[in-house]
Design a protein around this motif. Structure first.
Motif, PDB file in Angstrom:
ATOM      1  N   GLY A 150       0.803  -1.217   0.000  1.00  0.00           N
ATOM      2  CA  GLY A 150       0.000   0.000   0.000  1.00  0.00           C
ATOM      3  C   GLY A 150       0.831   1.260   0.000  1.00  0.00           C
ATOM      4  O   GLY A 150       0.628   2.165  -0.814  1.00  0.00           O
ATOM      5  N   VAL A 151       1.815   1.327   0.903  1.00  0.00           N
ATOM      6  CA  VAL A 151       2.527   2.590   1.100  1.00  0.00           C
ATOM      7  C   VAL A 151       3.657   2.804   0.095  1.00  0.00           C
ATOM      8  O   VAL A 151       3.993   3.946  -0.246  1.00  0.00           O
ATOM      9  CB  VAL A 151       3.053   2.687   2.554  1.00  0.00           C
ATOM     10  CG1 VAL A 151       4.322   1.868   2.760  1.00  0.00           C
ATOM     11  CG2 VAL A 151       3.261   4.139   2.960  1.00  0.00           C
ATOM     12  N   PHE A 152       4.287   1.725  -0.398  1.00  0.00           N
ATOM     13  CA  PHE A 152       5.338   1.874  -1.404  1.00  0.00           C
ATOM     14  C   PHE A 152       4.878   1.428  -2.795  1.00  0.00           C
ATOM     15  O   PHE A 152       5.540   1.721  -3.787  1.00  0.00           O
ATOM     16  CB  PHE A 152       6.581   1.073  -1.011  1.00  0.00           C
ATOM     17  CG  PHE A 152       7.288   1.612   0.205  1.00  0.00           C
ATOM     18  CD1 PHE A 152       7.641   2.947   0.288  1.00  0.00           C
ATOM     19  CD2 PHE A 152       7.600   0.774   1.261  1.00  0.00           C
ATOM     20  CE1 PHE A 152       8.295   3.447   1.403  1.00  0.00           C
ATOM     21  CE2 PHE A 152       8.249   1.260   2.382  1.00  0.00           C
ATOM     22  CZ  PHE A 152       8.597   2.606   2.465  1.00  0.00           C
ATOM     23  N   GLY A 153       3.746   0.723  -2.857  1.00  0.00           N
ATOM     24  CA  GLY A 153       3.210   0.290  -4.147  1.00  0.00           C
ATOM     25  C   GLY A 153       2.013   1.098  -4.598  1.00  0.00           C
ATOM     26  O   GLY A 153       1.604   1.010  -5.758  1.00  0.00           O
ATOM     27  N   GLY A 154       1.436   1.889  -3.685  1.00  0.00           N
ATOM     28  CA  GLY A 154       0.290   2.727  -4.035  1.00  0.00           C
ATOM     29  C   GLY A 154      -0.935   1.939  -4.437  1.00  0.00           C
ATOM     30  O   GLY A 154      -1.818   2.463  -5.109  1.00  0.00           O
ATOM     31  N   ILE A 175      -1.661  -7.102 -11.106  1.00  0.00           N
ATOM     32  CA  ILE A 175      -2.930  -7.086 -10.383  1.00  0.00           C
ATOM     33  C   ILE A 175      -3.969  -7.695 -11.315  1.00  0.00           C
ATOM     34  O   ILE A 175      -4.339  -7.091 -12.326  1.00  0.00           O
ATOM     35  CB  ILE A 175      -3.340  -5.654  -9.991  1.00  0.00           C
ATOM     36  CG1 ILE A 175      -2.265  -5.046  -9.079  1.00  0.00           C
ATOM     37  CG2 ILE A 175      -4.685  -5.655  -9.283  1.00  0.00           C
ATOM     38  CD1 ILE A 175      -2.515  -3.624  -8.702  1.00  0.00           C
ATOM     39  N   PRO A 176      -4.459  -8.905 -11.022  1.00  0.00           N
ATOM     40  CA  PRO A 176      -5.357  -9.613 -11.943  1.00  0.00           C
ATOM     41  C   PRO A 176      -6.628  -8.843 -12.281  1.00  0.00           C
ATOM     42  O   PRO A 176      -7.122  -8.909 -13.389  1.00  0.00           O
ATOM     43  CB  PRO A 176      -5.681 -10.909 -11.191  1.00  0.00           C
ATOM     44  CG  PRO A 176      -4.568 -11.069 -10.215  1.00  0.00           C
ATOM     45  CD  PRO A 176      -4.172  -9.678  -9.825  1.00  0.00           C
ATOM     46  N   GLN A 177      -7.175  -8.111 -11.311  1.00  0.00           N
ATOM     47  CA  GLN A 177      -8.416  -7.376 -11.532  1.00  0.00           C
ATOM     48  C   GLN A 177      -8.276  -6.007 -10.896  1.00  0.00           C
ATOM     49  O   GLN A 177      -7.943  -5.882  -9.721  1.00  0.00           O
ATOM     50  CB  GLN A 177      -9.597  -8.129 -10.904  1.00  0.00           C
ATOM     51  CG  GLN A 177     -10.950  -7.526 -11.233  1.00  0.00           C
ATOM     52  CD  GLN A 177     -12.091  -8.345 -10.644  1.00  0.00           C
ATOM     53  OE1 GLN A 177     -11.851  -9.292  -9.905  1.00  0.00           O
ATOM     54  NE2 GLN A 177     -13.304  -7.999 -10.958  1.00  0.00           N
ATOM     55  N   THR A 178      -8.510  -4.967 -11.692  1.00  0.00           N
ATOM     56  CA  THR A 178      -8.282  -3.604 -11.200  1.00  0.00           C
ATOM     57  C   THR A 178      -9.231  -3.236 -10.072  1.00  0.00           C
ATOM     58  O   THR A 178      -8.834  -2.755  -9.035  1.00  0.00           O
ATOM     59  CB  THR A 178      -8.444  -2.589 -12.352  1.00  0.00           C
ATOM     60  OG1 THR A 178      -7.571  -2.973 -13.417  1.00  0.00           O
ATOM     61  CG2 THR A 178      -8.067  -1.195 -11.881  1.00  0.00           C
ATOM     62  N   LYS A 179     -10.541  -3.445 -10.272  1.00  0.00           N
ATOM     63  CA  LYS A 179     -11.543  -3.099  -9.277  1.00  0.00           C
ATOM     64  C   LYS A 179     -12.499  -4.262  -9.101  1.00  0.00           C
ATOM     65  O   LYS A 179     -12.805  -4.977 -10.050  1.00  0.00           O
ATOM     66  CB  LYS A 179     -12.339  -1.852  -9.698  1.00  0.00           C
ATOM     67  CG  LYS A 179     -11.504  -0.591  -9.834  1.00  0.00           C
ATOM     68  CD  LYS A 179     -12.388   0.567 -10.274  1.00  0.00           C
ATOM     69  CE  LYS A 179     -11.581   1.844 -10.470  1.00  0.00           C
ATOM     70  NZ  LYS A 179     -12.423   2.969 -10.935  1.00  0.00           N
ATOM     71  N   ARG A 188      -3.760  -4.974 -14.341  1.00  0.00           N
ATOM     72  CA  ARG A 188      -3.000  -3.743 -14.158  1.00  0.00           C
ATOM     73  C   ARG A 188      -1.619  -4.121 -13.650  1.00  0.00           C
ATOM     74  O   ARG A 188      -1.473  -5.078 -12.883  1.00  0.00           O
ATOM     75  CB  ARG A 188      -3.682  -2.809 -13.144  1.00  0.00           C
ATOM     76  CG  ARG A 188      -2.936  -1.489 -12.952  1.00  0.00           C
ATOM     77  CD  ARG A 188      -3.797  -0.479 -12.215  1.00  0.00           C
ATOM     78  NE  ARG A 188      -3.685  -0.530 -10.775  1.00  0.00           N
ATOM     79  CZ  ARG A 188      -2.740   0.077 -10.059  1.00  0.00           C
ATOM     80  NH1 ARG A 188      -1.788   0.771 -10.677  1.00  0.00           N
ATOM     81  NH2 ARG A 188      -2.726  -0.003  -8.737  1.00  0.00           N
ATOM     82  N   TYR A 189      -0.624  -3.394 -14.085  1.00  0.00           N
ATOM     83  CA  TYR A 189       0.737  -3.651 -13.655  1.00  0.00           C
ATOM     84  C   TYR A 189       1.250  -2.448 -12.869  1.00  0.00           C
ATOM     85  O   TYR A 189       1.171  -1.312 -13.332  1.00  0.00           O
ATOM     86  CB  TYR A 189       1.648  -3.925 -14.851  1.00  0.00           C
ATOM     87  CG  TYR A 189       1.353  -5.244 -15.528  1.00  0.00           C
ATOM     88  CD1 TYR A 189       1.981  -6.416 -15.100  1.00  0.00           C
ATOM     89  CD2 TYR A 189       0.438  -5.322 -16.577  1.00  0.00           C
ATOM     90  CE1 TYR A 189       1.710  -7.628 -15.715  1.00  0.00           C
ATOM     91  CE2 TYR A 189       0.164  -6.538 -17.202  1.00  0.00           C
ATOM     92  CZ  TYR A 189       0.796  -7.685 -16.762  1.00  0.00           C
ATOM     93  OH  TYR A 189       0.520  -8.893 -17.365  1.00  0.00           O
ATOM     94  N   VAL A 190       1.742  -2.711 -11.671  1.00  0.00           N
ATOM     95  CA  VAL A 190       2.269  -1.660 -10.801  1.00  0.00           C
ATOM     96  C   VAL A 190       3.792  -1.658 -10.881  1.00  0.00           C
ATOM     97  O   VAL A 190       4.422  -2.689 -10.639  1.00  0.00           O
ATOM     98  CB  VAL A 190       1.834  -1.897  -9.338  1.00  0.00           C
ATOM     99  CG1 VAL A 190       2.439  -0.825  -8.427  1.00  0.00           C
ATOM    100  CG2 VAL A 190       0.318  -1.900  -9.233  1.00  0.00           C
ATOM    101  N   GLY A 256      -2.685   3.782 -11.244  1.00  0.00           N
ATOM    102  CA  GLY A 256      -3.738   3.184 -12.040  1.00  0.00           C
ATOM    103  C   GLY A 256      -4.880   4.135 -12.316  1.00  0.00           C
ATOM    104  O   GLY A 256      -6.008   3.716 -12.584  1.00  0.00           O
ATOM    105  N   HIS A 257      -4.599   5.452 -12.257  1.00  0.00           N
ATOM    106  CA  HIS A 257      -5.594   6.473 -12.572  1.00  0.00           C
ATOM    107  C   HIS A 257      -5.501   6.838 -14.054  1.00  0.00           C
ATOM    108  O   HIS A 257      -4.424   6.761 -14.662  1.00  0.00           O
ATOM    109  CB  HIS A 257      -5.371   7.744 -11.741  1.00  0.00           C
ATOM    110  CG  HIS A 257      -5.952   7.668 -10.367  1.00  0.00           C
ATOM    111  ND1 HIS A 257      -7.249   7.294 -10.128  1.00  0.00           N
ATOM    112  CD2 HIS A 257      -5.397   7.922  -9.153  1.00  0.00           C
ATOM    113  CE1 HIS A 257      -7.479   7.333  -8.821  1.00  0.00           C
ATOM    114  NE2 HIS A 257      -6.384   7.694  -8.217  1.00  0.00           N
ATOM    115  N   SER A 258      -6.616   7.267 -14.606  1.00  0.00           N
ATOM    116  CA  SER A 258      -6.633   7.663 -16.012  1.00  0.00           C
ATOM    117  C   SER A 258      -6.471   9.167 -16.193  1.00  0.00           C
ATOM    118  O   SER A 258      -6.321   9.643 -17.315  1.00  0.00           O
ATOM    119  CB  SER A 258      -7.947   7.210 -16.667  1.00  0.00           C
ATOM    120  OG  SER A 258      -9.066   7.775 -15.992  1.00  0.00           O
ATOM    121  N   SER A 259      -6.522   9.931 -15.092  1.00  0.00           N
ATOM    122  CA  SER A 259      -6.516  11.390 -15.195  1.00  0.00           C
ATOM    123  C   SER A 259      -5.346  12.017 -14.440  1.00  0.00           C
ATOM    124  O   SER A 259      -5.386  12.142 -13.205  1.00  0.00           O
ATOM    125  CB  SER A 259      -7.837  11.961 -14.658  1.00  0.00           C
ATOM    126  OG  SER A 259      -7.786  13.370 -14.602  1.00  0.00           O
TER     127      SER A 259
END
Length: 282
Positions: A150-154, A175-179, A188-190, A256-259
């Protein structure tokens, strides 16, 4: 088994216009109807509340729904801790829209409820806080993995809950499923940053809420906090990332934001760059 993290609610806010008197206070076998309903809910919930029309005059059952959206102890009534008022409104709207769709009710009462518009509060951890949390989780791989993802991977709380050691690559986390609300699973790839590599354990098991909440509460008590600051790990990662690299597009990709505009508006100048350098150097 009772659900300790949720509240059972009896909506007793109707006008009883056809009955001519308050239906909730009518008795059956020596017990009021509202108390009978509450008794049934107590078989499933440790906390049960009765919301009456007196709480929101003139709104009837809508008054009860409004009460459901008011935060109490860190969450709206009846919803899990960590649920915001806006999220509570969405959950209730989805539920009643489902009832309308399948003809259980004619129209959704949530349509008359006030839409929550309060700006979300962003809780940030200091570098000192993070140092202390790393120290406290040094010997507990599960809690350490939950913390640093959470804190270093966001990563979002729901994303962390699904993370497994096999999802960790050399440069990215899958991340297999974003939401959890996605109808079709989306990957999604972090990006993996050095701070994450330094602190992430090699092995851990389930990181879901039911598996970490007790240990997290021990952290709260040790840190002498009233409760765990909502979304503090992801918000801290976002603010520190933007302060460090001064690139809203890069931070948006990281989260993983689009904006990028939203990221800049929300997290810009939340912390000084010097503190961000200390943070990513941990």
């Amino acid at each position: 088994m009772k659900m300790a993290d949720f509240t059972g609610i009896v909506l007793a806010g109707g006008k009883s216009s056809r009955m001519g008197r308050d239906k909730g206070t009518l008795t059956l076998d020596g017990q009021t109807l509202q108390d009978r309903a509450a008794g049934i809910l107590r078989q499933c919930f440790t906390e049960v509340l009765i919301l009456r029309q007196d709480d929101q005059p003139g709104l009837g059952p809508i008054g009860g729904l409004q009460g459901l959206l008011e935060p109490r102890g860190g969450a709206p009534l009846g919803l899990g801790r960590g649920t915001t008022r806006a999220q509570g409104y969405v959950y209730l709207r989805l539920f009643f829209n489902w009832l309308v769709r399948y003809d259980y009710i004619e129209r959704s009462p949530v349509a008359r409820a006030e839409v929550p518009r309060k700006t979300a509060q962003h809780h940030l951890l200091s570098v000192k806080d993070v140092e202390r949390l790393l120290e406290l989780t040094a010997k507990t791989p599960r809690l350490r993995a939950w913390l640093v993802l959470g804190v270093f991977g966001g990563m979002r709380t729901s994303e962390v809950a699904r993370a497994l050691p096999e999802h960790i690559g050399e440069t990215e986390i899958l991340i297999p499923q974003t939401k959890s609300t996605d109808e079709v699973p989306r990957k999604r790839y972090v990006p993996i940053l050095p701070a994450l590599v330094r602190h992430l354990p090699k092995k851990w098991d389930c990181l879901g809420e039911d598996y970490i909440k007790r240990a997290r509460q021990e952290l709260v008590e040790t840190m002498k906090w009233k409760e765990w600051p909502q979304n503090c790990l992801r918000h801290t990662a976002a603010s520190m990332h933007l302060a460090m690299w001064q690139d809203a597009g890069k931070t948006a990709f990281f989260l993983g934001h689009s904006s990028p505009q939203m990221v800049n508006k929300t997290y810009a100048r939340a912390v000084p760059q010097a503190e961000a350098e200390r943070f990513w150097g941990l």
